[in-house]
Design an enzyme around this catalytic site. Sequence first.
Site, PDB file in Angstrom:
ATOM      1  N   ASP A 343       0.874  -1.502   0.068  1.00  0.00           N
ATOM      2  CA  ASP A 343      -0.016   0.062  -0.025  1.00  0.00           C
ATOM      3  C   ASP A 343       0.721   1.266   0.021  1.00  0.00           C
ATOM      4  O   ASP A 343       1.836   1.225   0.755  1.00  0.00           O
ATOM      5  CB  ASP A 343      -0.950   0.071   1.145  1.00  0.00           C
ATOM      6  CG  ASP A 343      -1.712   1.037   1.509  1.00  0.00           C
ATOM      7  OD1 ASP A 343      -2.609   1.479   0.657  1.00  0.00           O
ATOM      8  OD2 ASP A 343      -1.587   1.889   2.367  1.00  0.00           O
ATOM      9  N   GLU A 379       1.781  -0.561  -5.011  1.00  0.00           N
ATOM     10  CA  GLU A 379       0.533   0.501  -5.420  1.00  0.00           C
ATOM     11  C   GLU A 379       1.603   1.552  -5.450  1.00  0.00           C
ATOM     12  O   GLU A 379       2.106   2.425  -4.543  1.00  0.00           O
ATOM     13  CB  GLU A 379      -0.153   0.598  -4.368  1.00  0.00           C
ATOM     14  CG  GLU A 379      -1.281   1.949  -4.588  1.00  0.00           C
ATOM     15  CD  GLU A 379      -2.272   2.092  -3.280  1.00  0.00           C
ATOM     16  OE1 GLU A 379      -3.276   2.706  -3.564  1.00  0.00           O
ATOM     17  OE2 GLU A 379      -1.785   2.215  -2.190  1.00  0.00           O
TER      18      GLU A 379
END
Length: 704
Positions: A343, A379
């Site tokens: 993330d 990401e």
Amino acid sequence: MQIWPGTAYPLGATYDGSGTNFGLFSDIADRVELCLFDADGTETRIDLPEVDGLVWHAFVPGIEPGQLYGYRVHGPHDPENGQRCNPNKLLLDPYAKAIHGTFDWEQSLFGYNFGDPDSRNDDDSAEHMPKSVVINPFFDWGVDRPPKRQYADTVIYEAHIKGLTERHPGLPEELRGTYAGVAHPLIIEHLHSIGVTAIELMPVHHFANDSTLIDKGLSNYWGYNTIGFLAPDSKYSSSTTPGGQVQEFKTMVRALHAADIEVILDVVYNHTAEGNHLGPTVSFRGIDNAAYYRLEEDDKRYYTDYTGTGNSLNVRHPHSLQLIMDSLRYWVTEMHVDGFRFDLAATLAREFYDVDRLSSFFELVQQDPTVSQVKLIAEPWDIGPGGYQVGNFPPQWTEWNGKYRDTVRDFWRAEPATLGEFAARLTGSADLYEHSARRPVASINFVTAHDGFTLRDLVSYNEKHNEANGENNNDGESHNRSWNCGVEGPTDDPGINALRARQQRNLIATLFLSQGVPMLCHGDELGRTQHGNNNGYCQDNELTWIDWKSADEALMAFTSRIAALRREHPAFRRRRFFDGRPIKRKGEESLPDIAWLRPDGSEMTDEDWDSGFGRSVAVFLNGAAIPGTDERGGPVTDDSFLLCFSAHDEPIDFQLPGLGDEVCWQVVIDTASDELAGDDEKPFAPGSTVPVQPRTLVVLQRMS
């Protein structure tokens, strides 16, 4: 109680059959107390007698799995200089392998008095804190073998443990919303039916439920609020025994591996649940604040925030880096997971200010013999300056391709000037990845993900509808590249509903037939809706859970068929980029590996690509021109395909290539219909025309 010196490694609580070794890093501590808790909450404090290499440690004979514990760290409390020790605050072990209990967000969890951030609060927090748990490290893995599937053969399914299983009518009630529920044969059967080879689980690291959401009657559903980097969250366990979640997680992984499905974890190493300077003191902050967090240079009371959550983990510090790497290795070696999706990965690449692809974190991953061998998915952005880094990660990494998502959405809603970029995204995004010696599989292709509209909502809403989140609809993305097909939200208009169904088929077919790695968001194949809410992070309820009873069976069947087409044909799973050069093999014409054609059958020109409003294009994929070898060392060969894309609102006739009199073209996919194309479809002769309905993708297979 006997206390032995123990060892400084490994960090955390390590049970060896006769007792437990405890180790805690702190550079600034003057004294560290290990706090052991009985079932009734009685606390026993033990001073850790030894410190080596900044690690405080002891071995306590007789301490067995299930023991609850925490730490109290004595040291400087000087917020202006970044130091926030307070022995009145019980602290979770950063290396805890299980956590039991919940936060109740009472005043004592905070290092200051509410309303006065510069004050100091010395209330004891132990009664209001969850506790770390000593776990049993022994588990019978049997003959567990990680599938180790090649990226090119991978289909990823992004799923939430609870959202996937909570409303499944076939699961026993006690297994719904749990790791055991994901391992149930009914869930595995569904994954197999749509060709899934890897399940990417949204955060399962133990996370905190935000007090601000609890006050609104909501909760942190997505879980991007980690407080335990080695602990599977107990909220997803059917076991109530402290530490039982570890055994259940391992059992889930073993079952998925037995079904030849990989397990990828969505991990959040960019920040923790302690938030900014107004957050609670529950772990890292009270242990060694400046070591674990990035602090503002001009005033160390405040935290540098590249994540929008209040803090950023200090990846410049060796012990923070060690924690991340130890966590990754633990999940691979002890929990047998097959990869990670990071993330806001750009935050991990920030050495000082700018994003640096050669930062310490990536260097450590590169040389690590364990972590470097699993699937690594970034990401590739954060909210800081220069944070959008699609295409800029190191060679062994793959990336969520946000440009793929945006371009495919724009093409199918007939936005201008998208045709050239659409072609680039469909063929693996060479413009983003080839320069760093990566291949098409570097692109994790997706149209929807947990953050944003579901697939059904993408074709049903122009505007977000997040009122239920309690933020006056100000949260969530406002520019969604969605199209409601003429009416906002549900409608009884059969024409609009038919168009929405077709658009969903268009998007799923495009996803599975693009070069790269497809990622499907859970429930999209079933027509899942969040009724226009594009930010369901706080909605742990029926709004976000899959409603299995209302599944769109026709869409499910279509997804299964398109997944099978991809699986059966390497033309859609190339391991190298197209180069446009012809490859001649025995018995085949000399044709290029790819050709882009106008609807009239002529090759696309520069003027065609630059026309600014192209809505129709065909692409020829030469199955005889696939570089590389198969598993036996022979050439990779396949049938050739012609994909006719039309985002026009009127029918278009596509001219078929003339490749000799002995071949014909068979329609295998036509998104204009719910019905799947079958073998009884009349074949088309070379040079004939194929009618393509408005906003439709037709896939034709070359037949000898």
